[in-house]
Scaffold this active site. Structure first.
Site, PDB file in Angstrom:
ATOM      1  N   HIS A   1     -31.300 -23.139 -41.649  1.00 43.27           N
ATOM      2  CA  HIS A   1     -30.082 -23.011 -42.447  1.00 43.27           C
ATOM      3  C   HIS A   1     -30.108 -21.782 -43.345  1.00 43.27           C
ATOM      4  O   HIS A   1     -29.080 -21.137 -43.555  1.00 43.27           O
ATOM      5  CB  HIS A   1     -29.882 -24.272 -43.295  1.00 43.27           C
ATOM      6  CG  HIS A   1     -28.580 -24.289 -44.023  1.00 43.27           C
ATOM      7  ND1 HIS A   1     -27.358 -24.323 -43.377  1.00 43.27           N
ATOM      8  CD2 HIS A   1     -28.299 -24.264 -45.357  1.00 43.27           C
ATOM      9  CE1 HIS A   1     -26.378 -24.321 -44.275  1.00 43.27           C
ATOM     10  NE2 HIS A   1     -26.923 -24.283 -45.474  1.00 43.27           N
TER      11      HIS A   1
ATOM     12  N   SER B   1     -22.623 -20.892 -46.505  1.00 41.38           N
ATOM     13  CA  SER B   1     -22.532 -22.284 -46.923  1.00 41.38           C
ATOM     14  C   SER B   1     -21.314 -22.464 -47.841  1.00 41.38           C
ATOM     15  O   SER B   1     -20.186 -22.236 -47.412  1.00 41.38           O
ATOM     16  CB  SER B   1     -23.843 -22.722 -47.578  1.00 41.38           C
ATOM     17  OG  SER B   1     -23.915 -24.125 -47.670  1.00 41.38           O
TER      18      SER B   1
END
Length: 241
Positions: A212, A78
């Site tokens: 995620h 991320s």
């Protein structure tokens, strides 16, 4: 210790300790978590709010074993993915460190612009928005005192991520592997594939089970993939911008 150093960059709000359980899981890889200011053992320091400043700090504080001529790989998830990308750009052009491979995880390409940012929101609204972004909440946020300690670094990280814009011609020479949770609702596969344009070397994209934050449950798969990739890799030193 055997294996190639794998420099690991945290996602927003996390510290180097997130990667501690990754150590000694695969003899082909030396997991070397990198710590940013404003968290854990660097809690008293001012957190960075710009990627350039964060990379400056990372280069100044590379592990002692990582010197000119050392071969390394870099991993980031991320926010950590864009930090990893910019760190590799710096390592390739300014330090003499040989970058064998860049692993980016849970991130669209470095030219992507996030909509509906969280910077400037009240604490509660900020935390709700971050939960939406990450699909994950740090357990310490449930404790009010710990939350107050974590929030400044988390806000700085989100500001850093939301203000980041890669240069139009930014590239690395190192090969790039993109890792993504197959059920990631935040980063679509075509967005992850944007990283193809960020390397002058080989590129591949791999989906692993999960959303995620798939990496929480896929540590052995990630390290196994990294170990296999690095065992086959030829040294790459520079030539990108």
């Amino acid at each position: 210790m055997t294996g190639i150093p794998l420099l690991c960059l945290p996602f927003a709000g996390a510290g180097a300790s997130y990667y501690s359980p990754w150590r000694d899981r695969d003899e082909r890889v030396q997991v070397r978590p990198l710590q940013l200011p404003g968290r854990e053992n660097r809690l008293e320091e001012e957190p960075c709010t710009e990627v350039r400043a964060a990379v400056d700090d990372l280069v100044r504080n590379l592990p002692p074993a990582v010197t000119g001529g050392t071969a390394v790989a870099v991993f980031g998830h991320s926010l950590g993915a864009v930090l990893a990308f910019e760190l590799v750009r710096r390592l390739e052009t300014a330090t003499g460190v040989v970058v064998r491979h860049l692993f980016v995880s849970g991130s669209p390409g470095p030219w992507s612009v996030r909509e509906n940012g969280a910077s400037g929101l009240t604490d509660e609204a900020f935390l709700r928005r971050v939960r939406e972004f990450a699909g994950y909440e740090h357990p310490a946020l449930a404790d009010e005192e710990l939350r107050d300690l974590i929030l400044p670094a988390m806000r700085a990280d989100v500001q850093m991520h939301e203000s980041y814009r890669a240069a139009p011609d930014a590239r690395v020479a190192a090969p790039v592997t993109v890792l993504r949770g197959a059920e990631d609702a935040l980063v679509a596969e075509d967005e992850a594939a944007q990283w193809r344009a960020a390397t002058l070397g080989d590129f591949r994209l791999m989906n692993l089970p999960g959303g995620h934050m798939y990496l929480t449950d896929q540590v052995d798969a990630i390290l196994g993939l990294a170990g296999e990739t690095l065992a086959e890799a030829a040294p790459v030193s520079g030539g990108a911008r």
